[in-house]
Scaffold this motif. Structure first.
Motif, short mmCIF file in Angstrom:
data_model
loop_
_atom_site.label_atom_id
_atom_site.label_comp_id
_atom_site.label_asym_id
_atom_site.label_seq_id
_atom_site.Cartn_x
_atom_site.Cartn_y
_atom_site.Cartn_z
N ALA A 163 71.76 94.54 73.69
CA ALA A 163 71.31 94.17 72.34
C ALA A 163 72.00 92.90 71.85
CB ALA A 163 71.56 95.32 71.38
N SER A 164 73.29 92.76 72.16
CA SER A 164 74.04 91.62 71.64
C SER A 164 73.77 90.33 72.42
CB SER A 164 75.54 91.93 71.67
OG SER A 164 76.00 92.09 73.01
N GLN A 165 73.39 90.46 73.69
CA GLN A 165 73.21 89.27 74.52
C GLN A 165 71.76 89.00 74.89
OE1 GLN A 165 76.06 88.61 77.66
NE2 GLN A 165 77.54 90.03 76.79
N GLY A 166 70.84 89.83 74.41
CA GLY A 166 69.43 89.60 74.70
C GLY A 166 69.03 90.01 76.09
N PHE A 167 69.79 90.93 76.71
CA PHE A 167 69.46 91.43 78.04
C PHE A 167 68.50 92.61 77.93
CE2 PHE A 167 73.72 90.08 80.23
CZ PHE A 167 73.46 88.77 79.88
N VAL A 168 68.00 93.05 79.07
CA VAL A 168 67.22 94.28 79.17
C VAL A 168 68.08 95.34 79.83
CG1 VAL A 168 65.19 95.38 80.18
CG2 VAL A 168 65.03 93.04 79.29
N CYS A 169 68.10 96.54 79.29
CA CYS A 169 68.94 97.61 79.81
C CYS A 169 68.09 98.80 80.24
CB CYS A 169 69.95 98.06 78.76
SG CYS A 169 70.97 99.47 79.24
#
Length: 218
Positions: free
Chosen positions: A190-196
Motif C-alpha cells: 500500500a505504501s509503495q504502490g506494489f501488488v501483494c
C-alpha cells in the motif's frame, strides 16, 4: 564478526551437515515458491538468508538463464553453500556473499542495485527486526520485480495441540512464526504502490507471500 553472525555460526556449525536432510520434512512450500519465481530470461535472483545453498542450486537448475546471488550472515553455512554450488557445477552462475540481512548493500556485494526476483525462505522467522528486513528487501526490486517470502504461517487450520507442540519445538531453534506477515506485506504494498498476494498452505502451516513492483515504478 557481529553478534548475529556468531550466534548463527554456533547454531549451524554442526547442524549444517544434516540441515538439508532434516529440514525437507518441515520447511514446506519452498519448492512451490521456487516454481513460482519465473524470472525473465537473463534475469537476476537474490536469496536473502541462503543457508546451505539448497534453494539457489534448485533455482539455477530450474532457470538456467538466470543469474543467481545469495547472502547469509553465517560463514559456516556459506562454506557449506559454496561446496553445494560447486558440486552442482553452478559456481559460474551463483555468487555468494557473507552479509547481515538487516544491513547490507547489494551494490557493494554484487555490483547490482536491484534484482528481478528476491527470495526469503524461512529466514524472517529467525530475524528479530523482520519487518525492517522485509521493507528494505522490497526496496531492492527492479521495476517489474517480485519479492517471494515463504515461512511458517499463522497455523489457523491446525489442531491446537499440534500448534502448541510445533511452536515449542520451533522456539528451541530461535524460530518465531510471524503471525502478522500478511499484514506487513500488505502495508508495504500500500505504501509503495506494489501488488501483494498471500497464499496460506497446508492449513496455515506455511505462507507464501509475493510483493510485485509494477514495471512503471522508478
Amino acid at each position: 564478526m557481529t553478534a548475529a553472525a556468531a550466534a548463527m555460526d554456533r547454531m549451524y556449525r554442526r547442524q549444517r551437515h544434516i540441515y538439508d536432510a532434516s529440514r525437507k520434512f518441515y520447511l514446506l512450500g519452498r519448492d512451490a515458491a521456487i516454481d513460482a519465481l519465473k524470472p525473465p530470461a537473463g534475469g537476476s535472483v537474490l536469496e536473502i538468508g541462503c543457508g546451505t545453498g539448497r534453494n539457489l542450486v534448485r533455482i539455477a537448475s530450474t532457470y538456467p538463464q538466470a543469474r543467481c546471488f545469495g547472502l547469509d550472515v553465517s560463514a559456516a553455512m556459506l562454506d557449506t553453500a559454496a561446496r553445494s554450488v560447486s558440486r552442482a557445477g553452478s559456481s559460474a552462475r551463483i555468487r555468494l556473499a557473507c552479509a547481515d540481512a538487516t544491513d547490507f548493500d547489494p551494490l557493494a556485494l554484487f555490483g547490482r542495485p536491484a534484482f528481478d526476483r528476491i527470495v526469503i525462505s524461512y529466514a524472517l522467522s529467525m530475524i528479530p527486526p523482520w519487518e525492517a528486513v522485509l521493507a528494505e528487501s522490497a526496496g531492492y526490486l527492479a521495476p517489474g520485480g517480485e519479492l517471494h517470502v515463504v515461512d511458517f504461517g499463522g497455523q489457523e487450520g491446525l489442531p491446537g495441540p499440534f500448534r502448541a507442540v510445533l511452536n515449542r519445538w520451533l522456539a528451541a531453534f530461535s524460530v518465531t512464526p510471524r503471525m502478522t506477515l500478511a499484514d506487513a506485506m500488505a502495508g508495504i504494498a500500500a505504501s509503495q504502490g506494489f501488488v501483494c498476494t498471500v497464499r496460506q498452505r497446508y492449513r496455515g502451516y506455511s505462507v507464501h507471500g509475493v510483493l510485485s513492483r509494477r514495471a512503471g515504478l522508478d
